[in-house]
Design a protein around this motif. Structure first.
Motif, PDB file in Angstrom:
ATOM      1  N   GLU A  93      54.705 -26.137  42.375  1.00 55.16           N
ATOM      2  CA  GLU A  93      56.045 -26.718  42.448  1.00 55.16           C
ATOM      3  C   GLU A  93      57.101 -25.622  42.291  1.00 55.16           C
ATOM      4  N   ALA A  94      58.241 -25.840  42.947  1.00 52.47           N
ATOM      5  CA  ALA A  94      59.320 -24.850  42.932  1.00 52.47           C
ATOM      6  C   ALA A  94      59.825 -24.590  41.510  1.00 52.47           C
ATOM      7  N   GLU A  95      59.924 -25.638  40.707  1.00 51.44           N
ATOM      8  CA  GLU A  95      60.413 -25.470  39.340  1.00 51.44           C
ATOM      9  C   GLU A  95      59.458 -24.626  38.504  1.00 51.44           C
ATOM     10  N   ARG A  96      58.175 -24.863  38.702  1.00 50.37           N
ATOM     11  CA  ARG A  96      57.183 -24.093  37.957  1.00 50.37           C
ATOM     12  C   ARG A  96      57.211 -22.624  38.370  1.00 50.37           C
ATOM     13  N   LEU A  97      57.372 -22.388  39.673  1.00 49.61           N
ATOM     14  CA  LEU A  97      57.446 -21.016  40.166  1.00 49.61           C
ATOM     15  C   LEU A  97      58.687 -20.318  39.620  1.00 49.61           C
ATOM     16  N   ALA A  98      59.816 -21.023  39.618  1.00 46.08           N
ATOM     17  CA  ALA A  98      61.067 -20.442  39.108  1.00 46.08           C
ATOM     18  C   ALA A  98      60.942 -20.099  37.630  1.00 46.08           C
ATOM     19  N   GLY A  99      60.267 -20.963  36.892  1.00 45.34           N
ATOM     20  CA  GLY A  99      60.061 -20.685  35.479  1.00 45.34           C
ATOM     21  C   GLY A  99      59.184 -19.476  35.251  1.00 45.34           C
ATOM     22  N   TRP A 100      58.173 -19.330  36.092  1.00 39.65           N
ATOM     23  CA  TRP A 100      57.269 -18.176  35.963  1.00 39.65           C
ATOM     24  C   TRP A 100      57.992 -16.880  36.309  1.00 39.65           C
ATOM     25  N   LEU A 101      58.853 -16.904  37.341  1.00 40.15           N
ATOM     26  CA  LEU A 101      59.582 -15.708  37.758  1.00 40.15           C
ATOM     27  C   LEU A 101      60.551 -15.228  36.676  1.00 40.15           C
ATOM     28  N   ASN A 102      61.016 -16.154  35.832  1.00 42.69           N
ATOM     29  CA  ASN A 102      61.860 -15.796  34.690  1.00 42.69           C
ATOM     30  C   ASN A 102      63.092 -14.987  35.110  1.00 42.69           C
ATOM     31  N   GLY A 103      63.727 -15.422  36.195  1.00 41.73           N
ATOM     32  CA  GLY A 103      64.960 -14.782  36.637  1.00 41.73           C
ATOM     33  C   GLY A 103      64.782 -13.671  37.648  1.00 41.73           C
ATOM     34  N   HIS A 104      63.562 -13.238  37.906  1.00 37.81           N
ATOM     35  CA  HIS A 104      63.328 -12.175  38.883  1.00 37.81           C
ATOM     36  C   HIS A 104      63.446 -12.719  40.307  1.00 37.81           C
ATOM     37  N   ASP A 105      63.963 -11.890  41.191  1.00 36.06           N
ATOM     38  CA  ASP A 105      64.138 -12.277  42.591  1.00 36.06           C
ATOM     39  C   ASP A 105      62.814 -12.134  43.338  1.00 36.06           C
ATOM     40  N   ILE A 106      62.477 -13.167  44.137  1.00 41.31           N
ATOM     41  CA  ILE A 106      61.210 -13.154  44.862  1.00 41.31           C
ATOM     42  C   ILE A 106      61.129 -11.964  45.811  1.00 41.31           C
ATOM     43  N   ILE A 107      62.229 -11.673  46.507  1.00 38.38           N
ATOM     44  CA  ILE A 107      62.235 -10.571  47.472  1.00 38.38           C
ATOM     45  C   ILE A 107      61.947  -9.248  46.780  1.00 38.38           C
ATOM     46  N   THR A 108      62.535  -9.038  45.605  1.00 40.99           N
ATOM     47  CA  THR A 108      62.306  -7.803  44.850  1.00 40.99           C
ATOM     48  C   THR A 108      60.849  -7.685  44.409  1.00 40.99           C
ATOM     49  N   VAL A 109      60.293  -8.786  43.940  1.00 44.03           N
ATOM     50  CA  VAL A 109      58.893  -8.788  43.505  1.00 44.03           C
ATOM     51  C   VAL A 109      57.970  -8.526  44.692  1.00 44.03           C
ATOM     52  N   ASP A 110      58.240  -9.187  45.816  1.00 38.65           N
ATOM     53  CA  ASP A 110      57.410  -8.997  47.009  1.00 38.65           C
ATOM     54  C   ASP A 110      57.459  -7.552  47.496  1.00 38.65           C
ATOM     55  N   ARG A 111      58.655  -6.953  47.456  1.00 35.43           N
ATOM     56  CA  ARG A 111      58.799  -5.571  47.904  1.00 35.43           C
ATOM     57  C   ARG A 111      58.003  -4.625  47.010  1.00 35.43           C
ATOM     58  N   ALA A 112      58.017  -4.881  45.717  1.00 36.75           N
ATOM     59  CA  ALA A 112      57.250  -4.050  44.790  1.00 36.75           C
ATOM     60  C   ALA A 112      55.757  -4.203  45.039  1.00 36.75           C
ATOM     61  N   LEU A 113      55.320  -5.431  45.299  1.00 34.71           N
ATOM     62  CA  LEU A 113      53.907  -5.666  45.592  1.00 34.71           C
ATOM     63  C   LEU A 113      53.486  -4.947  46.864  1.00 34.71           C
ATOM     64  N   GLU A 114      54.315  -5.042  47.903  1.00 32.12           N
ATOM     65  CA  GLU A 114      53.982  -4.416  49.184  1.00 32.12           C
ATOM     66  C   GLU A 114      53.938  -2.899  49.068  1.00 32.12           C
ATOM     67  N   ASP A 115      54.928  -2.317  48.380  1.00 33.84           N
ATOM     68  CA  ASP A 115      54.976  -0.857  48.235  1.00 33.84           C
ATOM     69  C   ASP A 115      53.758  -0.335  47.475  1.00 33.84           C
ATOM     70  N   ALA A 116      53.412  -1.012  46.388  1.00 38.38           N
ATOM     71  CA  ALA A 116      52.279  -0.558  45.579  1.00 38.38           C
ATOM     72  C   ALA A 116      50.953  -0.799  46.290  1.00 38.38           C
ATOM     73  N   MET A 117      50.806  -1.951  46.932  1.00 39.80           N
ATOM     74  CA  MET A 117      49.547  -2.275  47.595  1.00 39.80           C
ATOM     75  C   MET A 117      49.295  -1.386  48.806  1.00 39.80           C
ATOM     76  N   SER A 118      50.359  -0.880  49.429  1.00 39.85           N
ATOM     77  CA  SER A 118      50.165   0.038  50.557  1.00 39.85           C
ATOM     78  C   SER A 118      49.480   1.324  50.112  1.00 39.85           C
ATOM     79  N   LEU A 119      49.611   1.661  48.833  1.00 44.44           N
ATOM     80  CA  LEU A 119      48.930   2.831  48.271  1.00 44.44           C
ATOM     81  C   LEU A 119      47.572   2.461  47.681  1.00 44.44           C
ATOM     82  N   LEU A 120      47.525   1.313  47.011  1.00 43.83           N
ATOM     83  CA  LEU A 120      46.285   0.898  46.365  1.00 43.83           C
ATOM     84  C   LEU A 120      45.252   0.362  47.349  1.00 43.83           C
TER      85      LEU A 120
END
Length: 250
Positions: A93-120
């Motif tokens: 659910e969107a509310e549960r996801l928003a609570g888990w993100l704790n204020g972090h932006d999805i785009i920022t998190v996705d970009r960090a995942l993509e940058d790190a995974m491209s190396l890992l």
């Protein structure tokens, strides 16, 4: 008068040019290597085994180039090639996801995942490839390990290239992703069977049995890759954002 900005731009250009030459080998051998990996796979593998790079380039260099192209094409067409918040939170659910993100932006998190995974992706790919290399070694222990690496990489490059060509079609339907994955597997095992018949077996039955053995390893390889990506994603989320992947699924 040459300014500092001009010098910086020139340096950036030279760096990009050097990387392009190193990765793609602009004399055209990479295109010949890729095409012949489909139609002359034993020839490409044998040249790599002998270290003869007059007509083809090393399969390791092809892997490096293809991974770069894969991420670039995926970025152009908006197709994520690594784990993302959307894939990790599918069905939540969107509310549960928003609570888990704790204020972090999805785009920022996705970009960090993509940058790190491209190396890992490299150590994860290596770990998921080991079962195949070990089995190839068991098939014919007398061959040098580099031979087994070449026999593994040539079909891998051919199948990856086929997958990259299908990435633009992902925008048409989600089912295309499954079709691309199946196509990649068919190309890989068909090319591998060709090489097995050339380097590992003297009979049709022997070739079939060896291919079946490799096919049976597919779930093992997928499990290793999935676990590796999950562990890497969990580490990135925790170290950069203080987010727990376990909390997302609880």
């Amino acid at each position: 008068m040459v300014t500092d900005k001009d010098q910086a731009n020139q340096t950036d250009y030279e760096l990009i040019n050097s990387l392009s030459v190193a990765a793609f080998d602009l004399d055209g051998r990479i295109f010949r290597t890729l095409w012949h990996s489909f139609i002359r796979a034993p020839e490409v593998a044998l040249a790599a085994i002998k270290g003869d790079y007059t007509r083809y380039i090393s399969p390791i260099r092809v892997v490096i180039a293809l991974v770069g192209v894969q991420f670039a094409v995926a970025a152009i067409f908006g197709t994520p090639m690594t784990l993302s918040v959307e894939t990790l939170s599918a069905g939540l659910e969107a509310e549960r996801l928003a609570g888990w993100l704790n204020g972090h932006d999805i785009i920022t998190v996705d970009r960090a995942l993509e940058d790190a995974m491209s190396l890992l992706i490299w150590p994860i790919t290596l770990a998921s490839s080991l079962p195949y290399l070990i089995l190839l070694k068991l098939y014919r222990p007398s061959l040098k390990f580099w031979t087994h690496v070449c026999v593994f990489l040539v079909p891998t490059n051919a199948s990856t290239f086929a997958f990259v060509l299908l990435i633009p079609a992902f925008m048409l339907s989600d089912s295309v992703v499954l079709i691309a994955f199946i196509t990649m597997l068919l190309v890989y095992f068909a090319t591998t069977g060709w090489l097995i018949a050339r380097f590992y077996s003297r009979s049709i039955l022997g070739t079939v049995l060896r291919i079946v053995g490799l096919v049976l390893l597919l779930p093992v390889s997928l499990i290793i890759s999935s676990i590796g990506q999950a562990l890497a994603a969990g580490w990135i989320l925790d170290s950069q954002f203080g987010l727990s992947l376990l909390d997302l699924f609880q």
